[in-house]
Write a protein that holds these residues in place. Structure first.
Motif, PDB file in Angstrom:
ATOM      1  N   ILE A  59      -4.207  -4.908  -8.941  1.00 14.18           N
ATOM      2  CA  ILE A  59      -3.783  -3.562  -8.566  1.00 14.18           C
ATOM      3  C   ILE A  59      -5.000  -2.653  -8.512  1.00 14.18           C
ATOM      4  N   PHE A  60      -5.093  -1.871  -7.438  1.00  7.39           N
ATOM      5  CA  PHE A  60      -6.225  -0.957  -7.251  1.00  7.39           C
ATOM      6  C   PHE A  60      -5.712   0.451  -6.997  1.00  7.39           C
TER       7      PHE A  60
ATOM      8  N   ARG B 176       0.846  -1.196   0.000  1.00  3.79           N
ATOM      9  CA  ARG B 176       0.000   0.000   0.000  1.00  3.79           C
ATOM     10  C   ARG B 176       0.878   1.242   0.000  1.00  3.79           C
ATOM     11  N   MET B 177       0.529   2.186  -0.838  1.00  4.50           N
ATOM     12  CA  MET B 177       1.207   3.466  -0.895  1.00  4.50           C
ATOM     13  C   MET B 177       0.198   4.500  -1.358  1.00  4.50           C
ATOM     14  N   ARG B 178      -0.141   5.420  -0.443  1.00  2.00           N
ATOM     15  CA  ARG B 178      -1.208   6.380  -0.695  1.00  2.00           C
ATOM     16  C   ARG B 178      -2.474   5.609  -1.105  1.00  2.00           C
ATOM     17  N   ASP B 179      -3.073   5.906  -2.276  1.00  2.00           N
ATOM     18  CA  ASP B 179      -4.309   5.208  -2.645  1.00  2.00           C
ATOM     19  C   ASP B 179      -4.043   4.021  -3.573  1.00  2.00           C
ATOM     20  N   LEU B 180      -2.761   3.653  -3.732  1.00  2.00           N
ATOM     21  CA  LEU B 180      -2.401   2.500  -4.555  1.00  2.00           C
ATOM     22  C   LEU B 180      -2.287   1.251  -3.688  1.00  2.00           C
ATOM     23  N   THR B 181      -2.944   0.179  -4.097  1.00  2.00           N
ATOM     24  CA  THR B 181      -2.848  -1.110  -3.406  1.00  2.00           C
ATOM     25  C   THR B 181      -2.501  -2.189  -4.415  1.00  2.00           C
TER      26      THR B 181
ATOM     27  N   GLU C 180     -10.805   2.286  -4.913  1.00  4.58           N
ATOM     28  CA  GLU C 180     -11.621   1.078  -5.045  1.00  4.58           C
ATOM     29  C   GLU C 180     -11.607   0.533  -6.474  1.00  4.58           C
ATOM     30  N   GLN C 181     -10.986   1.256  -7.384  1.00  5.90           N
ATOM     31  CA  GLN C 181     -11.018   0.863  -8.792  1.00  5.90           C
ATOM     32  C   GLN C 181      -9.849  -0.058  -9.136  1.00  5.90           C
ATOM     33  N   GLU C 182     -10.167  -1.213  -9.721  1.00  7.71           N
ATOM     34  CA  GLU C 182      -9.119  -2.124 -10.160  1.00  7.71           C
ATOM     35  C   GLU C 182      -8.527  -1.629 -11.478  1.00  7.71           C
TER      36      GLU C 182
END
Length: 237
Positions: free
Chosen positions: A151-152, A138-143, A155-157
């Motif tokens: 990769i999201f 996880r880094m900021r809003d990147l998962t 909430e968007q893939e």
């Protein structure tokens, strides 16, 4: 952790730079050990086991690359090269040999201290969790869900090809480290060929487009032309 728990080995033959660097690092709370040659640096490295090494390449007894090879035989201790050599070839050689970062003189003290904090945090994460990807990044809003290979952003893939995913996952696992084109190519494709760099650049352009990043925008991955790519930021625990 507090900074004063970290030991830094500074290998630099210029007395003025050693003095300035020592004052900067000690003010920031680090314990500093000094060496003015590659040979003495090896002795201090073995005896003190520093948390970070700051390495000049132009040393009087031998090239700093010898020290880099010496450490990388059996250790992942973070090494930041601090050099007057600004040629891309020198950067690529040092990074491919295992340097975590490459900073050219002159430099900003604030940026340099940030680079130290970054390599320390990412090295600690890798020591705690192991080097192989697993779980989530996880880094900021990147998962990144390594196990599901998804990769999201929020909430968007973000639907990537297998190769595109492998590139992003590789960069994330080395978050904060400048990875050369050749290191990425070797990690993703396993071998270089005549069009490898162009192939990597095309894939990266596709990744950028799928992430919704417009030209000129800053995003998760930065490019140093002629050298490589870096996943920006730090992993979140």
């Amino acid at each position: 952790m507090t900074n004063n728990k970290y030991k830094i080995l500074l290998i630099e033959d210029d007395a003025n730079i050693r003095s300035v660097m020592t004052a900067m690092l000690e003010t920031a709370g680090y314990q500093v050990h000094l060496a003015d040659s590659c040979g003495f640096g090896k002795i201090l490295y073995t005896s003190h086991q520093p948390d970070v090494v700051i390495l000049d390449l132009g040393l009087p007894d031998m090239d700093g690359m010898h020290f880099l090879s010496f450490v990388r035989q059996d250790s992942l201790t973070p090494i930041i090269v601090l050099s007057a050599r600004s040629d891309d070839r020198d950067k690529v050689l040092a990074l491919d040999a295992g340097a975590n970062d490459y900073v050219t003189k002159p430099f900003s003290s604030a940026e340099f201290l940030a680079r130290i904090r970054m390599v320390l945090r990412n090295y600690q994460h890798r020591s705690d969790s192991g080097k192989l990807p697993g779980g989530k990044f996880r880094m900021r809003d990147l998962t990144i869900d390594y196990d599901a290979r998804q990769i999201f952003i929020g909430e968007q893939e973000i639907r990537l090809s297998q190769t595109e995913y492998n590139i992003v996952a590789l960069l994330s696992e080395h978050c904060g480290k400048m990875m050369t084109y050749s290191a990425i190519i070797k990690g993703v494709w396993g071998y270089p060929d005549e069009g490898s760099t162009k192939k990597l650049q095309v894939n990266m352009a596709n990744i950028r487009k799928k992430f919704g990043v417009k030209p000129g925008d800053s995003w998760y991955i930065s490019n140093e032309l002629g050298v490589g790519y870096r996943m920006n930021g730090e992993k979140e625990e």
